[in-house]
Design a protein around this motif. Structure first.
Motif, PDB file in Angstrom:
ATOM      1  N   LYS A  40       0.800  -1.226   0.000  1.00 28.80           N
ATOM      2  CA  LYS A  40       0.000   0.000   0.000  1.00 28.80           C
ATOM      3  C   LYS A  40       0.832   1.275   0.000  1.00 28.80           C
ATOM      4  O   LYS A  40       0.687   2.133   0.861  1.00 28.80           O
ATOM      5  CB  LYS A  40      -0.978  -0.001   1.165  1.00 28.80           C
ATOM      6  CG  LYS A  40      -1.973  -1.129   1.076  1.00 28.80           C
ATOM      7  CD  LYS A  40      -2.905  -1.116   2.258  1.00 28.80           C
ATOM      8  CE  LYS A  40      -3.830  -2.316   2.154  1.00 28.80           C
ATOM      9  NZ  LYS A  40      -4.521  -2.580   3.391  1.00 28.80           N
ATOM     10  N   ILE A  64       0.832   4.483  -1.564  1.00 26.94           N
ATOM     11  CA  ILE A  64      -0.143   5.287  -2.304  1.00 26.94           C
ATOM     12  C   ILE A  64       0.418   6.683  -2.476  1.00 26.94           C
ATOM     13  O   ILE A  64       0.815   7.328  -1.505  1.00 26.94           O
ATOM     14  CB  ILE A  64      -1.492   5.322  -1.572  1.00 26.94           C
ATOM     15  CG1 ILE A  64      -2.022   3.898  -1.415  1.00 26.94           C
ATOM     16  CG2 ILE A  64      -2.502   6.190  -2.329  1.00 26.94           C
ATOM     17  CD1 ILE A  64      -3.246   3.786  -0.535  1.00 26.94           C
ATOM     18  N   TYR A  69      -3.894   9.081  -8.679  1.00 27.95           N
ATOM     19  CA  TYR A  69      -3.089   8.370  -7.706  1.00 27.95           C
ATOM     20  C   TYR A  69      -2.417   7.148  -8.319  1.00 27.95           C
ATOM     21  O   TYR A  69      -2.916   6.573  -9.285  1.00 27.95           O
ATOM     22  CB  TYR A  69      -3.958   7.884  -6.533  1.00 27.95           C
ATOM     23  CG  TYR A  69      -4.591   8.991  -5.767  1.00 27.95           C
ATOM     24  CD1 TYR A  69      -3.933   9.569  -4.690  1.00 27.95           C
ATOM     25  CD2 TYR A  69      -5.850   9.480  -6.115  1.00 27.95           C
ATOM     26  CE1 TYR A  69      -4.515  10.604  -3.976  1.00 27.95           C
ATOM     27  CE2 TYR A  69      -6.429  10.508  -5.406  1.00 27.95           C
ATOM     28  CZ  TYR A  69      -5.759  11.066  -4.345  1.00 27.95           C
ATOM     29  OH  TYR A  69      -6.331  12.096  -3.642  1.00 27.95           O
ATOM     30  N   SER A  94      -1.187   3.461  -6.737  1.00 35.75           N
ATOM     31  CA  SER A  94      -1.161   2.571  -5.580  1.00 35.75           C
ATOM     32  C   SER A  94      -0.354   1.349  -5.994  1.00 35.75           C
ATOM     33  O   SER A  94      -0.628   0.744  -7.039  1.00 35.75           O
ATOM     34  CB  SER A  94      -2.576   2.159  -5.177  1.00 35.75           C
ATOM     35  OG  SER A  94      -2.509   1.199  -4.139  1.00 35.75           O
ATOM     36  N   THR A  95       0.640   0.997  -5.207  1.00 41.66           N
ATOM     37  CA  THR A  95       1.486  -0.128  -5.569  1.00 41.66           C
ATOM     38  C   THR A  95       1.874  -0.938  -4.343  1.00 41.66           C
ATOM     39  O   THR A  95       1.946  -0.405  -3.234  1.00 41.66           O
ATOM     40  CB  THR A  95       2.746   0.346  -6.328  1.00 41.66           C
ATOM     41  OG1 THR A  95       3.468  -0.789  -6.790  1.00 41.66           O
ATOM     42  CG2 THR A  95       3.648   1.203  -5.484  1.00 41.66           C
ATOM     43  N   ASP A  96       2.063  -2.212  -4.547  1.00 45.13           N
ATOM     44  CA  ASP A  96       2.633  -3.101  -3.546  1.00 45.13           C
ATOM     45  C   ASP A  96       3.986  -3.542  -4.081  1.00 45.13           C
ATOM     46  O   ASP A  96       4.084  -4.018  -5.221  1.00 45.13           O
ATOM     47  CB  ASP A  96       1.756  -4.338  -3.313  1.00 45.13           C
ATOM     48  CG  ASP A  96       0.430  -4.006  -2.631  1.00 45.13           C
ATOM     49  OD1 ASP A  96       0.304  -2.893  -2.096  1.00 45.13           O
ATOM     50  OD2 ASP A  96      -0.455  -4.873  -2.627  1.00 45.13           O
TER      51      ASP A  96
END
Length: 153
Positions: free
Chosen positions: A57, A59, A73, A75-77
């Motif tokens: 998370k 963000i 935005y 959002s990346t893991d």
């Protein structure tokens, strides 16, 4: 049956038997390596087992283009590939890595973010993390950063 049909059947059967024999020979050669197999194993460096640490998370709000009013935005893991010995150090560095990732990803506009591939994001983050560790003269506790999830909205 015609003589030509019998000949075709014989050749097909011989071809199938030959392929089965070759497959069996390859199987047994792998199952019981001779001197060559043992020698190749001795020369290959032993690879340390990989461990994976996740940084979930991340963000980031993207920069707005001139005249744009809507916020966008990313959002990346992220997933860090590390070793058993360095896993704790990598986990300890997660807050710092999150801030570095936010700083690197927030520099993009929506149009620039859409143009990059997942590989380009991973490459950018890998080089940014490497530069951060080099600047602080610290050993990087992971070998690479991979993208587990990427959403651009």
């Amino acid at each position: 049956m015609k003589k030509s049909t019998k000949l075709i059947i014989v050749f097909v059967v011989l071809g199938v038997l030959g392929a089965a024999g070759a497959g069996a020979a390859l199987y047994f050669k792998q199952a019981m390596p001779g001197k060559e197999g043992k020698h190749a194993e001795a020369e290959a460096p032993k690879k340390k087992p990989a461990r994976y640490v996740s940084l979930d998370k991340v963000i980031v709000m993207l920069r707005r283009s001139p005249g744009e009013t809507q916020a966008h935005y990313i959002s990346t893991d992220l997933v860090l590939s590390t070793t058993v010995e360095q896993e704790k150090k990598a986990k300890d560095d997660l807050p710092m890595l999150r801030s570095v990732a936010v700083r690197a990803l927030s520099a993009h506009t929506m149009s620039a973010a859409q143009d990059l591939t997942v590989e380009q994001y991973a490459e950018q983050l890998n080089s940014t993390f490497a530069a951060t560790y080099d600047k602080d003269k610290l050993e990087k506790p992971f070998s690479e950063v991979m993208i587990g999830k990427l959403i651009i909205e």
